[in-house]
Design an enzyme around this catalytic site. Sequence first.
Site, mmCIF file in Angstrom:
data_model
loop_
_atom_site.group_PDB
_atom_site.id
_atom_site.type_symbol
_atom_site.label_atom_id
_atom_site.label_comp_id
_atom_site.label_asym_id
_atom_site.label_seq_id
_atom_site.Cartn_x
_atom_site.Cartn_y
_atom_site.Cartn_z
ATOM 1 N N TYR A 141 27.043 -2.261 -4.950
ATOM 2 C CA TYR A 141 26.458 -3.604 -4.961
ATOM 3 C C TYR A 141 26.271 -4.020 -6.409
ATOM 4 C CZ TYR A 141 22.915 -7.313 -4.415
ATOM 5 O OH TYR A 141 22.217 -8.500 -4.475
ATOM 6 N N ASP A 236 28.901 -1.081 -14.227
ATOM 7 C CA ASP A 236 27.657 -1.745 -13.847
ATOM 8 C C ASP A 236 26.554 -0.696 -13.936
ATOM 9 O OD1 ASP A 236 26.430 -3.555 -10.895
ATOM 10 O OD2 ASP A 236 25.432 -2.747 -12.668
ATOM 11 N N LYS A 264 17.091 -4.441 -15.038
ATOM 12 C CA LYS A 264 15.985 -3.574 -14.613
ATOM 13 C C LYS A 264 15.176 -3.003 -15.783
ATOM 14 C CE LYS A 264 18.403 -2.556 -10.282
ATOM 15 N NZ LYS A 264 17.617 -3.089 -9.167
HETATM 16 P P1 KE4 Z 1 19.553 -8.319 -9.744
HETATM 17 O O1 KE4 Z 1 20.304 -9.628 -9.681
HETATM 18 O O2 KE4 Z 1 18.874 -7.985 -8.414
HETATM 19 O O3 KE4 Z 1 18.598 -8.233 -10.938
HETATM 20 O O4 KE4 Z 1 20.606 -7.137 -10.028
HETATM 21 C C1 KE4 Z 1 21.710 -7.028 -9.159
HETATM 22 C C2 KE4 Z 1 22.240 -5.608 -9.220
HETATM 23 C C3 KE4 Z 1 23.383 -5.360 -9.966
HETATM 24 N N1 KE4 Z 1 23.896 -4.111 -10.062
HETATM 25 C C4 KE4 Z 1 23.296 -3.059 -9.443
HETATM 26 C C5 KE4 Z 1 23.906 -1.695 -9.582
HETATM 27 C C6 KE4 Z 1 22.115 -3.258 -8.677
HETATM 28 O O5 KE4 Z 1 21.543 -2.210 -8.052
HETATM 29 C C7 KE4 Z 1 21.566 -4.549 -8.567
HETATM 30 C C8 KE4 Z 1 20.322 -4.832 -7.755
HETATM 31 N N2 KE4 Z 1 19.775 -3.725 -7.033
HETATM 32 C C9 KE4 Z 1 18.989 -4.063 -5.870
HETATM 33 C C10 KE4 Z 1 18.601 -2.774 -5.146
HETATM 34 N N3 KE4 Z 1 19.690 -2.133 -4.590
HETATM 35 C C11 KE4 Z 1 17.779 -4.861 -6.238
HETATM 36 C C12 KE4 Z 1 16.752 -4.982 -5.130
HETATM 37 C C13 KE4 Z 1 16.883 -6.279 -4.403
HETATM 38 O O6 KE4 Z 1 18.012 -6.748 -4.161
HETATM 39 O O7 KE4 Z 1 15.811 -6.826 -4.053
#
Ligand code: KE4
Length: 423
Positions: A141, A236, A264
């Site tokens: 993801y 990523d 993060k």
């Molecule tokens: P954000 O747009 O949520 O800040 O980041 C997206 C993203 C990009 N790349 C990786 C590897 C990620 O894990 C994420 C976001 N992770 C999720 C949890 N699996 C955030 C939690 C959520 O979606 O509320």
Amino acid sequence: MEMQELFDQARQIIPGGVNSPVRAFRAVGGTPRFIREAAGAKIIDTEGREYIDYVASWGPMILGHSHPDVVAAIREAAGRGTSYGAPTEIEIGMARRIVDAFPSVEMVRMVSSGTEATMTAIRLARGFTGRDRIIKFSGCYHGHADSLLVKAGSGVATLGIPGSPGIPPRLAELTISIPFNDSGAVGEAVSRFGDELACIIVEPVAGNMGVVPPRPGFLEDLREATRQCGSLLIFDEVITGFRLAYGGWQNLTGITPDLTCLGKIIGGGLPVGALGGRREIMERLAPTGPVYQAGTLSGNPIAMSAGIATLDILRGKSYPTLDAMAARLCAGMADLFREKGIPFRINRVGSLFTLFFTAEEVVDFATASQSDTELFARFFQGMLAAGVYLAPAQFEAGFLSFAHTDEDIARTLAACEKALSTL
Ligand code: KE4
């Protein structure tokens, strides 16, 4: 107010009552916990119940919640203004720390989420190469940009199909989704589409199908495949950046991607994302180049202050110590599962871990999907009742922090024993 009442109120005016779907507990059932406050390794809900926290806001809180030095940095910065929409010195400080920590990164653009970072990385790769197709991996993801919310069509190296309504099939088919760890399928896709391929984007250690490490040689194969066909390799590292090392997975393996996405931890819990990479690629971004990208709050001084405070503390921390605590937790849980005779797998990389209810090795999304998610949901509820807050979904990572103590681990294992007795 009762949590159920809060949830009922929230659902009236916020879709699902949450501002990000995974928070709604749909995968595990029950009412999500509304959190009032958090400190160290603990979160406290609005009814005053305390939990040992292994979500850490999905990764950012590696120092634990409300670390005094991070809070002080936020307070100090906020007193001077919260946003200017103009360049600031502190943005240089953040960029400098990322460039110094990642040998593959010569320039950095700050954004406000991981999604923005990966969305920009894809556009930049397409702009730099003049090509349209991309490769991603099933179960990885990368945030919710259209080209990345795509699932595999039939067969292992075929054109993608929309992973959500609202994504034009003609856009989705430019994304080829391949099983993680399947170098053969990557070779097949590159032989078919190589001269149209802009990039391969990958979580170097997958966290979003649950934790799944790369097979030895898999990432090297991606590097070689992209070099052969003239496309870019994008790591990523939104989860793994500053989580597995003071730098990224790339620092531990010596593999050099062309672009790296971060988020993060570098925001210390405030909205943040970053894209970094080779100068000749990054300079194609506006205003020096033609590839457009922008953001009102990009490089926000409060987020930069929280992020820099976090990174400067992390630089003095021992990652092996954090990893060893995660190893003790996972070994303790494994012993309890074996005693109970329940089929399980625990995938752990550093301080990232996921518990799967399956006897099979979990090496990609297909094998992860064979795990018993109903049993996971019951285990989750048992742990929650015993005061331990795990990720409320099977296909997520668990996160340890430098604030967790040996006593927290012991209490977690006691909770695990109690939860297993209810299965
Ligand atoms: P954000 O747009 O949520 O800040 O980041 C997206 C993203 C990009 N790349 C990786 C590897 C990620 O894990 C994420 C976001 N992770 C999720 C949890 N699996 C955030 C939690 C959520 O979606 O509320």
